[in-house]
Design a protein around this motif. Structure first.
Motif, PDB file in Angstrom:
ATOM      1  N   THR A 292       7.907   7.183   5.243  1.00 41.12           N
ATOM      2  CA  THR A 292       8.997   8.082   4.139  1.00 41.12           C
ATOM      3  C   THR A 292       9.433   6.652   3.671  1.00 41.12           C
ATOM      4  O   THR A 292       9.870   5.367   4.163  1.00 41.12           O
ATOM      5  CB  THR A 292       9.583   8.400   5.063  1.00 41.12           C
ATOM      6  N   TRP A 293       9.225   6.702   2.275  1.00 44.02           N
ATOM      7  CA  TRP A 293       9.272   6.065   1.197  1.00 44.02           C
ATOM      8  C   TRP A 293      11.244   6.673   0.231  1.00 44.02           C
ATOM      9  O   TRP A 293      10.994   5.508  -0.387  1.00 44.02           O
ATOM     10  CB  TRP A 293       8.793   5.566  -0.124  1.00 44.02           C
ATOM     11  N   GLU A 294      11.377   6.823   0.961  1.00 43.09           N
ATOM     12  CA  GLU A 294      12.955   7.634   0.377  1.00 43.09           C
ATOM     13  C   GLU A 294      14.005   6.665   1.634  1.00 43.09           C
ATOM     14  O   GLU A 294      14.218   6.638   3.147  1.00 43.09           O
ATOM     15  CB  GLU A 294      14.109   8.539   0.576  1.00 43.09           C
ATOM     16  N   PRO A 295      15.422   6.288   1.498  1.00 37.27           N
ATOM     17  CA  PRO A 295      15.885   5.432   2.841  1.00 37.27           C
ATOM     18  C   PRO A 295      16.382   6.630   3.376  1.00 37.27           C
ATOM     19  O   PRO A 295      16.950   6.661   4.656  1.00 37.27           O
ATOM     20  CB  PRO A 295      17.309   5.449   1.652  1.00 37.27           C
ATOM     21  N   LEU A 297      15.405   9.957   6.280  1.00 37.55           N
ATOM     22  CA  LEU A 297      14.466   9.710   6.804  1.00 37.55           C
ATOM     23  C   LEU A 297      14.254  12.104   6.692  1.00 37.55           C
ATOM     24  O   LEU A 297      13.141  12.223   6.206  1.00 37.55           O
ATOM     25  CB  LEU A 297      14.357  10.113   8.076  1.00 37.55           C
ATOM     26  N   TRP A 298      15.904  12.513   5.941  1.00 41.55           N
ATOM     27  CA  TRP A 298      15.075  13.737   6.945  1.00 41.55           C
ATOM     28  C   TRP A 298      15.151  14.357   4.372  1.00 41.55           C
ATOM     29  O   TRP A 298      14.401  15.682   4.607  1.00 41.55           O
ATOM     30  CB  TRP A 298      16.605  14.518   6.414  1.00 41.55           C
ATOM     31  N   ALA A 299      15.119  13.829   4.310  1.00 42.58           N
ATOM     32  CA  ALA A 299      15.025  13.860   2.384  1.00 42.58           C
ATOM     33  C   ALA A 299      13.568  13.220   1.817  1.00 42.58           C
ATOM     34  O   ALA A 299      14.076  14.251   0.489  1.00 42.58           O
ATOM     35  CB  ALA A 299      16.001  13.667   1.825  1.00 42.58           C
ATOM     36  N   GLY A 300      13.336  12.326   2.716  1.00 42.54           N
ATOM     37  CA  GLY A 300      12.426  11.426   1.822  1.00 42.54           C
ATOM     38  C   GLY A 300      10.643  11.927   1.666  1.00 42.54           C
ATOM     39  O   GLY A 300      10.986  12.597   3.163  1.00 42.54           O
ATOM     40  N   ALA A 301       9.796  11.151   1.832  1.00 38.82           N
ATOM     41  CA  ALA A 301       8.494  11.887   1.405  1.00 38.82           C
ATOM     42  C   ALA A 301       7.757  11.424   1.765  1.00 38.82           C
ATOM     43  O   ALA A 301       8.066  10.522   1.990  1.00 38.82           O
ATOM     44  CB  ALA A 301       8.194  12.099   0.225  1.00 38.82           C
ATOM     45  N   ALA A 302       6.532  11.797   2.490  1.00 41.44           N
ATOM     46  CA  ALA A 302       5.946  10.675   3.384  1.00 41.44           C
ATOM     47  C   ALA A 302       5.281   9.965   2.785  1.00 41.44           C
ATOM     48  O   ALA A 302       4.901  10.751   2.281  1.00 41.44           O
ATOM     49  CB  ALA A 302       5.240  11.736   4.876  1.00 41.44           C
ATOM     50  N   LEU A 303       4.612   8.462   3.519  1.00 44.17           N
ATOM     51  CA  LEU A 303       3.680   8.469   2.985  1.00 44.17           C
ATOM     52  C   LEU A 303       2.452   7.754   4.155  1.00 44.17           C
ATOM     53  O   LEU A 303       2.912   6.975   4.257  1.00 44.17           O
ATOM     54  CB  LEU A 303       4.502   7.781   1.798  1.00 44.17           C
ATOM     55  N   THR A 304       1.311   7.818   3.651  1.00 44.40           N
ATOM     56  CA  THR A 304       0.588   6.512   4.041  1.00 44.40           C
ATOM     57  C   THR A 304      -0.205   5.942   3.341  1.00 44.40           C
ATOM     58  O   THR A 304      -1.045   5.627   2.210  1.00 44.40           O
ATOM     59  CB  THR A 304      -0.562   7.136   4.904  1.00 44.40           C
ATOM     60  N   VAL A 305      -0.091   3.745   3.815  1.00 39.62           N
ATOM     61  CA  VAL A 305      -0.276   3.574   3.254  1.00 39.62           C
ATOM     62  C   VAL A 305      -1.450   2.190   3.757  1.00 39.62           C
ATOM     63  O   VAL A 305      -1.105   2.233   4.705  1.00 39.62           O
ATOM     64  CB  VAL A 305       0.644   2.184   2.363  1.00 39.62           C
ATOM     65  N   VAL A 306      -2.426   2.193   2.943  1.00 44.63           N
ATOM     66  CA  VAL A 306      -3.761   1.541   3.759  1.00 44.63           C
ATOM     67  C   VAL A 306      -3.991   0.066   3.048  1.00 44.63           C
ATOM     68  O   VAL A 306      -4.016   0.215   1.528  1.00 44.63           O
ATOM     69  CB  VAL A 306      -4.533   2.399   4.544  1.00 44.63           C
ATOM     70  N   TYR A 307      -3.725  -1.461   3.513  1.00 48.98           N
ATOM     71  CA  TYR A 307      -3.427  -2.317   3.168  1.00 48.98           C
ATOM     72  C   TYR A 307      -4.690  -3.156   3.375  1.00 48.98           C
ATOM     73  O   TYR A 307      -5.423  -2.485   5.314  1.00 48.98           O
ATOM     74  CB  TYR A 307      -2.505  -3.532   3.852  1.00 48.98           C
ATOM     75  N   LYS A 308      -5.976  -3.915   2.484  1.00 44.50           N
ATOM     76  CA  LYS A 308      -6.741  -4.345   3.793  1.00 44.50           C
ATOM     77  C   LYS A 308      -6.286  -5.886   3.472  1.00 44.50           C
ATOM     78  O   LYS A 308      -5.661  -6.094   2.536  1.00 44.50           O
ATOM     79  CB  LYS A 308      -8.232  -3.994   3.024  1.00 44.50           C
TER      80      LYS A 308
END
Length: 430
Positions: A292-295, A297-308
């Motif tokens: 999650t990119w908000e501080p 957990l219960w308020a933040g938005a989920a996010l998936t990041v893929v690095y190469k």
């Protein structure tokens, strides 16, 4: 013969038709690899029906040459640790530890104690120790096998509050070493101390001069070989409730070097789960991070990041793998990379929530077909009427090879109901 009339086919055309039929029959025998799970209810003798798992690991505590499942959680007002023995697919549970919750500790609170389980063969005797890590120094303990029984023993490293523990043989001497970070209490306040490597000298952990930047309480650490040179590196991140920076460190011959990203920073995801995978032979090595990119957990938005991981002439960099990011949903939970069907391509499991912490936990399965990921639908893991898990709230899912066939099965803890095993019956294509 039709209506008494013979149909004659020229010999040359008949040979041509026979060839087409033979080719079609050959193609019919060529099948694609298929990921399949079969659901079955489980009775695990010795495992309490009200167990709510919080953390788990796998360890060979007895030195039998095979891994058992170690599960920590809450049951009847106590924190407990169970060993689930696997004897040719037949499971039985044995309690290793029990600690009553303090009166002021609400059951299920994140501050109520146990946070993680980890394991290593600290003394190189073939028996792995299990480390129960809590929030406060008096909540940590080491479990080890001694003359046929499991005993609790003091930690062989400093006791910190909110510690992060990771085991890696960073110097390649065959003895597993320790990465340790955490906080000290000063005048009732938590003060973060820098992460440090402890070298294992024949069972004794000695502090080294190798340190890492301090971060907010609740950091996490993953051991990964980012550049596939045989030396384990570290991914450091923040857990829920604290907004911080994610960092990757390469283990080079000259020490640990931070792996840089254009802009010199990674996306600051909290409560991150990390996996390392190569989805296409000869393709880039990907680092998948879900969080999650908000501080909060219960308020933040989920996010998936893929690095190469990109190899340049004199150094390594990180870039976005946008192809993979377009194939995957944003998820807060666990990401597992494994060849689920045995076809030689890395598939993906995502176990978690697409929104906030109160949303139902879901299982998503992505099959890798020639380098492209596709989400599978209609499996027994999906919610909905008629599905084995559809009527339940899934508390936790543990990926574990129950039957020892080399393919990950899924041990699910729904509520209400007994544990459900999703056995992996996938088969590679022909």
């Amino acid at each position: 013969m039709a209506n008494g009339t013979a149909i004659l086919i020229p010999r040359r055309k008949a040979s041509w038709l026979v060839g087409i039929v033979a080719a079609l029959l050959l193609l019919a025998q060529v099948t694609e690899a298929t990921i399949r799970f079969e659901a079955a209810g489980l009775d695990i003798p010795g495992l309490p029906a009200d167990l709510s798992p919080m953390c788990w690991t796998t360890a060979d505590m007895e030195g039998r040459g095979s891994k058992d499942l170690i599960v920590g959680g809450l049951s009847s007002g106590s924190e407990v640790v169970f060993m689930i023995r696997n004897n040719r697919g037949s499971l039985a549970a044995e309690m290793l530890m029990q600690r009553r919750l303090k009166p002021e500790e609400p059951s299920g609170s994140i501050s109520s104690g146990m946070r993680t389980l980890s394991h290593c063969d600290l003394y190189r005797d073939g028996r792995e120790e299990v480390f129960v890590i809590g929030s406060e120094p008096d909540e940590h303990t080491m479990l080890r096998w001694n003359h046929g029984v499991v005993e609790q023993a003091p930690l062989p490293f400093p006791k910190l509050a909110w510690p992060v523990v990771a085991w890696l043989d960073y110097d390649g001497d065959g003895w597993v070493d320790l990465f340790l970070a955490g906080s000290e209490r000063v005048d009732g306040q938590l003060r973060r101390v820098p992460g440090r490597l402890y070298r294992n000298r024949e069972g004794r952990l000695e502090p080294t001069e190798v340190t890492f930047p301090s971060g907010p309480p609740g950091d996490s650490a993953y051991v990964m070989d980012f550049n596939e040179d045989g030396r384990p590196g570290l991914f450091l991140g923040s857990e829920a409730g604290f907004k911080g920076e994610n960092m990757m460190y390469l283990n080079s011959a000259h020490g640990f070097e931070r792996l840089e990203f254009p802009g010199n920073t990674l996306v600051g995801l909290a409560d991150a789960s990390v996996a390392l995978a190569r989805f296409r032979p000869g393709g880039p090595l990907d680092v998948l991070v879900c969080g999650t990119w908000e501080p909060q957990l219960w308020a933040g938005a989920a996010l998936t990041v893929v690095y190469k991981v990109e190899v340049w002439p004199k150094r390594m960099w990180l870039g976005y793998d946008r192809e993979r990011m377009n194939e995957l949903p944003d998820m807060l939970g666990e990401v597992v990379a494994s060849d689920l069907d045995g076809d030689g391509y890395t598939d993906l499991l995502m176990i978690g929530r697409e929104r906030h912490s109160t949303a139902p936990k879901e299982i998503m399965v992505f099959q890798n077909t020639n380098g492209s990921l596709r989400q599978l639908r209609g499996g027994p893991w999906e919610r909905g009427s008629g599905r084995p898990l559809g009527a339940y709230q899934i508390l936790d899912v543990i990926p574990f090879d129950i039957d020892g066939d080399g393919k990950l099965d899924l041990l699910c803890f729904p509520r209400p109901g007994k544990p459900v095993l999703l056995r992996n019956v996938s088969a590679p294509g022909k």
